[in-house]
Design a protein around this motif. Sequence first.
Motif, PDB file in Angstrom:
ATOM      1  N   ILE A  19      46.809  11.109  15.896  1.00 18.25           N
ATOM      2  CA  ILE A  19      45.694  11.889  16.469  1.00 18.25           C
ATOM      3  C   ILE A  19      45.050  12.737  15.372  1.00 18.25           C
ATOM      4  N   PHE A  20      45.894  13.381  14.551  1.00 16.42           N
ATOM      5  CA  PHE A  20      45.368  14.215  13.460  1.00 16.42           C
ATOM      6  C   PHE A  20      44.441  13.386  12.567  1.00 16.42           C
ATOM      7  N   LEU A  21      44.915  12.195  12.172  1.00 18.67           N
ATOM      8  CA  LEU A  21      44.117  11.359  11.272  1.00 18.67           C
ATOM      9  C   LEU A  21      42.844  10.872  11.960  1.00 18.67           C
ATOM     10  N   PHE A  22      42.959  10.537  13.238  1.00 19.14           N
ATOM     11  CA  PHE A  22      41.789  10.065  13.982  1.00 19.14           C
ATOM     12  C   PHE A  22      40.714  11.155  14.013  1.00 19.14           C
ATOM     13  N   VAL A  23      41.138  12.390  14.349  1.00 21.38           N
ATOM     14  CA  VAL A  23      40.192  13.502  14.413  1.00 21.38           C
ATOM     15  C   VAL A  23      39.517  13.690  13.056  1.00 21.38           C
ATOM     16  N   LYS A  24      40.329  13.632  12.012  1.00 26.18           N
ATOM     17  CA  LYS A  24      39.802  13.844  10.657  1.00 26.18           C
ATOM     18  C   LYS A  24      38.816  12.741  10.264  1.00 26.18           C
ATOM     19  N   ASP A  38      52.699  20.247   7.030  1.00 28.47           N
ATOM     20  CA  ASP A  38      52.227  21.232   8.010  1.00 28.47           C
ATOM     21  C   ASP A  38      51.944  22.569   7.323  1.00 28.47           C
ATOM     22  N   LEU A  39      52.859  22.951   6.447  1.00 29.95           N
ATOM     23  CA  LEU A  39      52.755  24.219   5.722  1.00 29.95           C
ATOM     24  C   LEU A  39      51.484  24.262   4.859  1.00 29.95           C
ATOM     25  N   ILE A  40      51.174  23.138   4.197  1.00 26.81           N
ATOM     26  CA  ILE A  40      49.944  23.065   3.400  1.00 26.81           C
ATOM     27  C   ILE A  40      48.732  23.279   4.306  1.00 26.81           C
ATOM     28  N   TRP A  41      48.756  22.626   5.478  1.00 28.24           N
ATOM     29  CA  TRP A  41      47.614  22.733   6.387  1.00 28.24           C
ATOM     30  C   TRP A  41      47.425  24.162   6.881  1.00 28.24           C
ATOM     31  N   ILE A  42      48.532  24.890   7.028  1.00 32.24           N
ATOM     32  CA  ILE A  42      48.454  26.281   7.475  1.00 32.24           C
ATOM     33  C   ILE A  42      47.595  27.107   6.510  1.00 32.24           C
ATOM     34  N   PHE A  43      47.595  26.736   5.227  1.00 33.08           N
ATOM     35  CA  PHE A  43      46.725  27.420   4.273  1.00 33.08           C
ATOM     36  C   PHE A  43      45.334  26.792   4.221  1.00 33.08           C
ATOM     37  N   VAL A  44      45.271  25.472   4.332  1.00 32.05           N
ATOM     38  CA  VAL A  44      43.968  24.795   4.247  1.00 32.05           C
ATOM     39  C   VAL A  44      43.044  25.274   5.367  1.00 32.05           C
ATOM     40  N   PHE A  45      43.608  25.403   6.565  1.00 32.89           N
ATOM     41  CA  PHE A  45      42.773  25.716   7.729  1.00 32.89           C
ATOM     42  C   PHE A  45      41.981  27.022   7.559  1.00 32.89           C
ATOM     43  N   PRO A  46      42.621  28.179   7.286  1.00 32.62           N
ATOM     44  CA  PRO A  46      41.799  29.379   7.122  1.00 32.62           C
ATOM     45  C   PRO A  46      40.898  29.320   5.890  1.00 32.62           C
ATOM     46  N   LEU A  47      41.409  28.759   4.774  1.00 35.72           N
ATOM     47  CA  LEU A  47      40.629  28.778   3.534  1.00 35.72           C
ATOM     48  C   LEU A  47      39.307  28.024   3.681  1.00 35.72           C
ATOM     49  N   THR A  82      38.563  16.878  -1.423  1.00 39.03           N
ATOM     50  CA  THR A  82      39.720  16.573  -2.269  1.00 39.03           C
ATOM     51  C   THR A  82      41.012  17.028  -1.595  1.00 39.03           C
ATOM     52  N   ILE A  83      41.028  18.282  -1.126  1.00 42.61           N
ATOM     53  CA  ILE A  83      42.269  18.831  -0.583  1.00 42.61           C
ATOM     54  C   ILE A  83      42.586  18.230   0.781  1.00 42.61           C
ATOM     55  N   THR A  84      41.597  18.138   1.680  1.00 44.76           N
ATOM     56  CA  THR A  84      41.909  17.551   2.990  1.00 44.76           C
ATOM     57  C   THR A  84      42.184  16.054   2.852  1.00 44.76           C
ATOM     58  N   GLY A  85      41.541  15.403   1.870  1.00 44.73           N
ATOM     59  CA  GLY A  85      41.802  13.974   1.642  1.00 44.73           C
ATOM     60  C   GLY A  85      43.234  13.754   1.185  1.00 44.73           C
ATOM     61  N   LEU A  86      43.670  14.533   0.208  1.00 40.89           N
ATOM     62  CA  LEU A  86      45.044  14.399  -0.276  1.00 40.89           C
ATOM     63  C   LEU A  86      46.034  14.762   0.833  1.00 40.89           C
ATOM     64  N   HIS A  87      45.694  15.792   1.601  1.00 35.45           N
ATOM     65  CA  HIS A  87      46.556  16.173   2.716  1.00 35.45           C
ATOM     66  C   HIS A  87      46.625  15.054   3.750  1.00 35.45           C
ATOM     67  N   GLY A  88      45.470  14.443   4.035  1.00 32.28           N
ATOM     68  CA  GLY A  88      45.436  13.332   4.986  1.00 32.28           C
ATOM     69  C   GLY A  88      46.289  12.166   4.516  1.00 32.28           C
TER      70      GLY A  88
END
Lengths: 291, 128
Positions: A104-109, A278-287, A228-234
């Motif tokens: 679901i996460f990947l689909f949304v992205k 998950d931890l990386i995303w916790i920072f990506v989201f607010p930034l 770059t960051i969301t792509g690598l995270h994905g």
Amino acid sequence: MEIPYTISTRPDTGLWNAKIGIWLFLASEVMLFGGLFSAYVFLRLDAQPGEWPHGLLNVPIGTFNTAILIVSSVTVVLAWAALKMRRYNAYWWYMLATILCGIIFLFVKLYLEWPPKFSHYGVFIKPEAREKYEPYLGNHRREEKGLEPRIEITGHLENHEALTDSNIKEYEIALDPVNADPDNPSHDRPHFIPLPATEKVAKIDKQDVERIDSFGPWHSAYFASYFTITGLHGAHVLAGVLVFLYMWLPVSKKVYQRNPEHLANRVEVSGLFWHFVDLIWIFVFPLFYLL
Amino acid sequence: MNNPPDIAQDPAEHEEYAHGVQQHVSRYLMVGGLLLFFTLLTVALSYVDFGGFFSWLFHIHISQEGSRKLNIAVAIAVAAFKASLVALIFMHLAAEKRLIYRVLIFTGLFVLVLFWLTYLAWYDPITR
């Protein structure tokens, strides 16, 4: 030959080997993402006033994806606990839930977030022409209030042929609300639910345009670091889903039947990877979404 | 053969062990709920004009720029708290072997150096 210390602990380290392995790997991952985050900080601190966009991402979608990752972190740790309690059926369902959350996460992205960016345009106005477009930029009021100036007009490009045809002298942009009504104080801070482009079309003379770009990585340092960051995270989410799929398929039931603790340990290390993502995303989201 | 077939052959012993894990489960659920709550909180806080609030509270002037910095500080603080929950509870760092802490201490040092390099590049005393 049996691989040593997959279950029992090594006397000198006090750990089974995969645990040290995954933590060393995660340490290298911290450096990988750390490099990108420090690049983000550098680019952001160095951005000139108005160059770092705000409020271009969809906050509810980002919040939803954050929640999805948190839920999947819970389900994977429950899957591990189920194995520890030797409840394979519960494990199977928790693992399925985790895999679905990842998908679901990947689909949304990949289907809801990224594609619309490539058809949304920003027109950067030359500094000397900004006065001419004051009705769309609203910089007089912003200067008075001590806000950063607006340097681009965003919206839906109505005449795509203008990008290639040099005979067309103007870009026609169906304006985003922020440019349609630039003096409205409600646009000073990003909106929670992004407003769609308005019916109001602005004609922008090509001579006044510094450059025009869709919201792809080429648009700005902001979108370059975002992709770059969301792509690598994905890519990490995808890798996690593939690993979990392997743990969930009947192949892994054989491991369980031979030795349940072995599968539990495999799930624990892949879970550690998943929590890290998950931890990386916790920072990506607010930034990227909120600040 | 260094791998035992199973940790609990004795049913009674296994029952006790399973009970221990069961207690962890409620903690995981609670942490998951907390993380979801703090996600909503961080979204809500990002729309709060802290500059305006503190200007009103202490009768001082805080610029828009300063207000934005306050928002950034708050969001990073909430994210750091969430991240430590994930690391301590989900990743079992609250109770882990010493070797892993050693690895992580070095990781932390290297990350600090990495960000310090960025700071040096930004705060370049020669060109600025």
